[in-house]
Design a protein around this motif. Sequence first.
Motif, PDB file in Angstrom:
ATOM      1  N   UNK A  18     -12.326  26.491  -3.317  1.00  0.00           N
ATOM      2  CA  UNK A  18     -12.402  25.115  -3.045  1.00  0.00           C
ATOM      3  C   UNK A  18     -12.500  24.025  -4.151  1.00  0.00           C
ATOM      4  N   UNK A  19     -11.898  23.028  -3.952  1.00  0.00           N
ATOM      5  CA  UNK A  19     -11.972  22.146  -5.016  1.00  0.00           C
ATOM      6  C   UNK A  19     -12.325  20.639  -4.171  1.00  0.00           C
ATOM      7  N   UNK A  20     -13.100  19.904  -5.163  1.00  0.00           N
ATOM      8  CA  UNK A  20     -13.188  18.373  -4.561  1.00  0.00           C
ATOM      9  C   UNK A  20     -12.921  17.328  -5.577  1.00  0.00           C
ATOM     10  N   UNK A  21     -12.108  16.426  -5.243  1.00  0.00           N
ATOM     11  CA  UNK A  21     -11.805  15.420  -5.947  1.00  0.00           C
ATOM     12  C   UNK A  21     -12.353  14.122  -5.674  1.00  0.00           C
ATOM     13  N   UNK A  22     -12.656  13.190  -6.686  1.00  0.00           N
ATOM     14  CA  UNK A  22     -13.642  12.125  -6.291  1.00  0.00           C
ATOM     15  C   UNK A  22     -12.759  10.595  -6.649  1.00  0.00           C
ATOM     16  N   UNK A  23     -12.861   9.757  -5.776  1.00  0.00           N
ATOM     17  CA  UNK A  23     -12.293   8.487  -6.027  1.00  0.00           C
ATOM     18  C   UNK A  23     -13.354   7.462  -5.958  1.00  0.00           C
ATOM     19  N   UNK A  24     -13.450   6.637  -6.932  1.00  0.00           N
ATOM     20  CA  UNK A  24     -14.220   5.217  -6.797  1.00  0.00           C
ATOM     21  C   UNK A  24     -13.442   4.075  -6.909  1.00  0.00           C
ATOM     22  N   UNK A  25     -13.445   3.396  -5.840  1.00  0.00           N
ATOM     23  CA  UNK A  25     -12.258   2.440  -5.402  1.00  0.00           C
ATOM     24  C   UNK A  25     -12.906   0.946  -6.315  1.00  0.00           C
ATOM     25  N   UNK A  26     -12.127   0.172  -6.395  1.00  0.00           N
ATOM     26  CA  UNK A  26     -12.449  -1.106  -6.751  1.00  0.00           C
ATOM     27  C   UNK A  26     -13.533  -1.792  -5.826  1.00  0.00           C
ATOM     28  N   UNK A  27     -14.525  -2.381  -6.439  1.00  0.00           N
ATOM     29  CA  UNK A  27     -15.554  -2.847  -5.724  1.00  0.00           C
ATOM     30  C   UNK A  27     -15.132  -3.944  -4.610  1.00  0.00           C
ATOM     31  N   UNK A  28     -15.449  -3.892  -3.465  1.00  0.00           N
ATOM     32  CA  UNK A  28     -15.142  -5.119  -2.363  1.00  0.00           C
ATOM     33  C   UNK A  28     -13.816  -4.650  -1.761  1.00  0.00           C
ATOM     34  N   UNK A  29     -12.976  -3.609  -2.240  1.00  0.00           N
ATOM     35  CA  UNK A  29     -11.757  -3.201  -1.449  1.00  0.00           C
ATOM     36  C   UNK A  29     -12.140  -2.199  -0.293  1.00  0.00           C
ATOM     37  N   UNK A  30     -11.624  -2.834   0.754  1.00  0.00           N
ATOM     38  CA  UNK A  30     -11.949  -2.279   1.927  1.00  0.00           C
ATOM     39  C   UNK A  30     -10.965  -0.780   2.498  1.00  0.00           C
ATOM     40  N   UNK A  31      -9.776  -1.075   1.783  1.00  0.00           N
ATOM     41  CA  UNK A  31      -8.816  -0.173   2.045  1.00  0.00           C
ATOM     42  C   UNK A  31      -8.707   1.041   0.896  1.00  0.00           C
ATOM     43  N   UNK A  32      -8.633   2.466   1.388  1.00  0.00           N
ATOM     44  CA  UNK A  32      -8.599   3.466   0.363  1.00  0.00           C
ATOM     45  C   UNK A  32      -7.602   4.211   0.870  1.00  0.00           C
ATOM     46  N   UNK A  33      -6.644   4.919  -0.061  1.00  0.00           N
ATOM     47  CA  UNK A  33      -5.542   5.753   0.260  1.00  0.00           C
ATOM     48  C   UNK A  33      -5.663   6.939  -0.740  1.00  0.00           C
ATOM     49  N   UNK A  34      -5.323   8.065  -0.201  1.00  0.00           N
ATOM     50  CA  UNK A  34      -5.169   9.352  -0.985  1.00  0.00           C
ATOM     51  C   UNK A  34      -3.547   9.681  -0.814  1.00  0.00           C
ATOM     52  N   UNK A  35      -2.814   9.845  -2.076  1.00  0.00           N
ATOM     53  CA  UNK A  35      -1.565  10.207  -2.101  1.00  0.00           C
ATOM     54  C   UNK A  35      -1.544  11.582  -2.871  1.00  0.00           C
ATOM     55  N   UNK A  36      -0.322  12.153  -2.664  1.00  0.00           N
ATOM     56  CA  UNK A  36      -0.260  13.459  -3.482  1.00  0.00           C
ATOM     57  C   UNK A  36       1.188  13.457  -4.369  1.00  0.00           C
ATOM     58  N   UNK A  37       1.239  13.774  -5.588  1.00  0.00           N
ATOM     59  CA  UNK A  37       2.612  13.509  -6.177  1.00  0.00           C
ATOM     60  C   UNK A  37       2.949  15.003  -6.741  1.00  0.00           C
ATOM     61  N   UNK A  38       3.927  15.750  -6.206  1.00  0.00           N
ATOM     62  CA  UNK A  38       4.367  16.649  -7.083  1.00  0.00           C
ATOM     63  C   UNK A  38       5.328  16.257  -8.263  1.00  0.00           C
ATOM     64  N   UNK A  39       5.443  17.445  -9.118  1.00  0.00           N
ATOM     65  CA  UNK A  39       6.202  16.982 -10.418  1.00  0.00           C
ATOM     66  C   UNK A  39       7.648  16.692  -9.987  1.00  0.00           C
ATOM     67  N   UNK A  40       7.940  15.219 -10.563  1.00  0.00           N
ATOM     68  CA  UNK A  40       9.370  14.773 -10.494  1.00  0.00           C
ATOM     69  C   UNK A  40       9.365  14.065  -9.013  1.00  0.00           C
ATOM     70  N   UNK A  41       8.497  14.273  -8.252  1.00  0.00           N
ATOM     71  CA  UNK A  41       8.423  13.652  -6.810  1.00  0.00           C
ATOM     72  C   UNK A  41       7.899  12.344  -6.589  1.00  0.00           C
ATOM     73  N   UNK A  42       8.195  11.866  -5.434  1.00  0.00           N
ATOM     74  CA  UNK A  42       7.579  10.656  -4.901  1.00  0.00           C
ATOM     75  C   UNK A  42       6.181  10.798  -4.577  1.00  0.00           C
ATOM     76  N   UNK A  43       5.538   9.912  -3.956  1.00  0.00           N
ATOM     77  CA  UNK A  43       4.253   9.951  -3.346  1.00  0.00           C
ATOM     78  C   UNK A  43       4.119  10.375  -2.079  1.00  0.00           C
ATOM     79  N   UNK A  44       3.487  11.347  -1.836  1.00  0.00           N
ATOM     80  CA  UNK A  44       3.233  11.680  -0.649  1.00  0.00           C
ATOM     81  C   UNK A  44       1.905  11.219   0.192  1.00  0.00           C
ATOM     82  N   UNK A  45       2.031  10.541   1.326  1.00  0.00           N
ATOM     83  CA  UNK A  45       0.877  10.041   2.004  1.00  0.00           C
ATOM     84  C   UNK A  45      -0.077  11.012   2.391  1.00  0.00           C
ATOM     85  N   UNK A  46      -1.438  10.863   2.144  1.00  0.00           N
ATOM     86  CA  UNK A  46      -2.537  12.004   2.587  1.00  0.00           C
ATOM     87  C   UNK A  46      -3.066  11.332   3.811  1.00  0.00           C
TER      88      UNK A  46
END
Lengths: 112, 114
Positions: free
Chosen positions: B18-46
């Motif tokens: 199992x793995x855990x990945x952490x994100x600290x957004x910009x203070x005051x930003x209410x919206x947060x997104x996770x995307x995945x990018x495979x090699x040479x590919x676009x961004x896949x929304x998660x």
Amino acid sequence: GESVGLHLPTLSVQEGDNSIINCAYSNSASDYFIWYKQESGKGPQFIIDIRSNMDKRQGQRVTVLLNKTVKHLSLQIAATQPGDSAVYFCAEQPGGSYIPTFGRGTSLIVHP
Amino acid sequence: GAGVSQSPSNKVTEKGKDVELRCDPISGHTALYWYRQSLGQGLEFLIYFQGNSAPDKSGLPSDRFSAERTGGSVSTLTIQRTQQEDSAVYLCASSLAQGTGELFFGEGSRLTVL
């Protein structure tokens, strides 16, 4: 399904030339479009956006054109510089959606 | 710094862990997104978080993927029983408000599953 795509995966230009990066979209419900630049090892960075009630928008050295009739978007970079070398992504967002959908990207290579 | 911060920047793990990945957004930003990018590919929304609303999980590829956002700020993306096809760069972004507007991305967490 609906998707955002790019015509050219790689574009090579000479320093000082103008660059044009194209993007086709198929979701007719999209009303907001964004261009991002991604340098190697970094996250994408916002360049410019345009809403569907416009067909052209200009920034510093960049212009985005939107043709809703043929569902086509382009990013024009004037006087391209080596620092412009990066992967460029277009993204679309349908009305009422808060989630941009990204295309595959175009690699821009600027030769000095 | 004032930008979106992600950790770890690189993670190598063995298949099945199992793995855990952490994100600290910009203070005051209410919206947060996770995307995945495979090699040479676009961004896949998660997944998308907005304030205290229920997250939009429609992009999660399987039930091995989950994410939470505590106190409307820090977010953790968890991948259970990792597979080789999970290898990618996981990008987090935040924005000031919901709707249209600029997303501010972190530099990503590169995950390699051996």
